[in-house]
Design a protein around this motif. Structure first.
Motif, PDB file in Angstrom:
ATOM      1  N   GLU A   7       2.179  -5.226   2.978  1.00  0.00           N
ATOM      2  CA  GLU A   7       3.448  -4.925   3.646  1.00  0.00           C
ATOM      3  C   GLU A   7       4.527  -4.746   2.593  1.00  0.00           C
ATOM      4  OE1 GLU A   7       3.335  -7.193   7.904  1.00  0.00           O
ATOM      5  OE2 GLU A   7       3.595  -8.454   6.124  1.00  0.00           O
ATOM      6  N   VAL A   8       5.303  -3.649   2.724  1.00  0.00           N
ATOM      7  CA  VAL A   8       6.389  -3.328   1.804  1.00  0.00           C
ATOM      8  C   VAL A   8       7.705  -3.364   2.586  1.00  0.00           C
ATOM      9  CG1 VAL A   8       7.339  -1.658   0.174  1.00  0.00           C
ATOM     10  CG2 VAL A   8       4.846  -1.884   0.421  1.00  0.00           C
ATOM     11  N   SER A  42      -1.644  -0.249  -3.940  1.00  0.00           N
ATOM     12  CA  SER A  42      -0.453  -0.296  -3.085  1.00  0.00           C
ATOM     13  C   SER A  42       0.076   1.096  -2.766  1.00  0.00           C
ATOM     14  CB  SER A  42       0.653  -1.108  -3.772  1.00  0.00           C
ATOM     15  OG  SER A  42       1.070  -0.449  -4.969  1.00  0.00           O
ATOM     16  N   GLY A  43      -0.203   2.066  -3.625  1.00  0.00           N
ATOM     17  CA  GLY A  43       0.288   3.422  -3.406  1.00  0.00           C
ATOM     18  C   GLY A  43       1.676   3.658  -3.958  1.00  0.00           C
ATOM     19  N   GLN A  44       2.291   2.675  -4.600  1.00  0.00           N
ATOM     20  CA  GLN A  44       3.612   2.833  -5.192  1.00  0.00           C
ATOM     21  C   GLN A  44       3.494   3.515  -6.553  1.00  0.00           C
ATOM     22  OE1 GLN A  44       6.504   1.976  -3.585  1.00  0.00           O
ATOM     23  NE2 GLN A  44       5.197   1.403  -1.838  1.00  0.00           N
ATOM     24  N   ARG A  71      10.640  -3.213   7.267  1.00  0.00           N
ATOM     25  CA  ARG A  71       9.302  -2.910   6.783  1.00  0.00           C
ATOM     26  C   ARG A  71       9.168  -1.398   6.599  1.00  0.00           C
ATOM     27  NH1 ARG A  71       4.559  -5.552  10.090  1.00  0.00           N
ATOM     28  NH2 ARG A  71       5.404  -4.131  11.677  1.00  0.00           N
ATOM     29  N   LEU A  72       8.818  -1.002   5.371  1.00  0.00           N
ATOM     30  CA  LEU A  72       8.686   0.411   5.049  1.00  0.00           C
ATOM     31  C   LEU A  72       7.239   0.904   5.126  1.00  0.00           C
ATOM     32  CD1 LEU A  72      11.040   0.557   1.924  1.00  0.00           C
ATOM     33  CD2 LEU A  72      11.608   1.157   4.285  1.00  0.00           C
ATOM     34  N   GLN A  73       6.296   0.037   4.823  1.00  0.00           N
ATOM     35  CA  GLN A  73       4.905   0.480   4.711  1.00  0.00           C
ATOM     36  C   GLN A  73       3.965  -0.669   5.068  1.00  0.00           C
ATOM     37  OE1 GLN A  73       3.819   1.687   0.767  1.00  0.00           O
ATOM     38  NE2 GLN A  73       1.860   2.607   1.370  1.00  0.00           N
ATOM     39  N   GLY A  83      14.196  -2.967  -5.587  1.00  0.00           N
ATOM     40  CA  GLY A  83      14.501  -4.123  -4.760  1.00  0.00           C
ATOM     41  C   GLY A  83      13.545  -4.309  -3.600  1.00  0.00           C
ATOM     42  N   TYR A  84      12.359  -3.694  -3.685  1.00  0.00           N
ATOM     43  CA  TYR A  84      11.384  -3.815  -2.594  1.00  0.00           C
ATOM     44  C   TYR A  84      10.638  -5.149  -2.712  1.00  0.00           C
ATOM     45  CZ  TYR A  84      11.972   1.195  -1.641  1.00  0.00           C
ATOM     46  OH  TYR A  84      12.476   2.431  -1.332  1.00  0.00           O
TER      47      TYR A  84
END
Length: 211
Positions: free
Chosen positions: A95-96, A36-38, A103-105, A46-47
């Protein structure tokens, strides 16, 4: 002219989209992770994270395990597959979303699963083909060498036969000459001796008789 420019723009967009797709390849019966890259657990911020196998929703925080049981979502939002199968191949989208729903990412993945058994069969078949080709090569080389040796042997036998015939003919000619010489000697020996008769002796003898 405007149409050409639009076509070029569309092609550039399609190329850019294709370049953004992350391609992942793996063998069947193995495990793989789509990251995911997080850096940390997105839930602390809260994502909301959603994994979609187009066009169906696959996983989110409420459902963190796939229906077939071979994939699950990790705490950092990555998608993990275990015991991969060929039907797991396909396009996956991450999708983030933030708290407000923005939508952030977005990340697109293309998972390609290769059947390990088929690849093993292909590799074994290729090895067998290579070995067969080498075996045929050695057989051809052996046959060619054998023919070459046979040719040398036949030529040597022919030369020996010609020499033997020459020796025999020469020997026959020599024997013939010897026989001719022997016959000449025999003819010389068998020639009769000629003794001439003297007439004077006979006349004297007659006169003595008459006296």
């Amino acid at each position: 002219m405007l149409v050409v420019v639009l076509l070029l723009m569309m092609m550039m967009k399609s190329d850019a989209g294709a370049a953004d797709i992350i391609r992942v390849s793996a063998n069947s019966s193995t495990s793989v992770v789509l990251p995911s890259g997080q850096q940390e657990d997105p839930r602390t911020r809260g994502y909301d994270i959603r994994w979609t196998q187009i066009p169906h929703l696959l996983l989110n925080w409420n459902r963190s395990t796939c229906s077939h049981g071979r994939c699950s979502m990790l705490p950092d939002g990555s998608l993990e597959f275990s015991r991969l199968q060929t039907q797991d191949s396909g396009s996956y989208t991450l999708e983030v979303f933030d708290k407000t729903g923005s939508r952030l990412q977005t990340k697109d993945f293309l998972l390609q699963v290769t059947d390990h058994s088929s690849s093993h069969v292909v590799s074994s078949v290729s090895v067998c083909v290579v070995l067969l080709v080498l075996l045929l090569f050695f057989i051809v080389v052996f046959i060619l060498r054998k023919r070459r040796v046979q040719r040398k042997m036949t030529t040597g036998q022919k030369e020996e036969k010609e020499e033997n015939i020459y020796v025999v003919m020469k020997g026959c000619q020599g024997n013939k000459n010897n026989e001719e010489e022997k016959e000449k000697k025999l003819e010389k020996e068998e020639e009769p001796l000629y003794v001439p008769c003297s007439p004077t002796v006979s006349s004297q003898h007659e006169d003595s008789v008459y006296v």
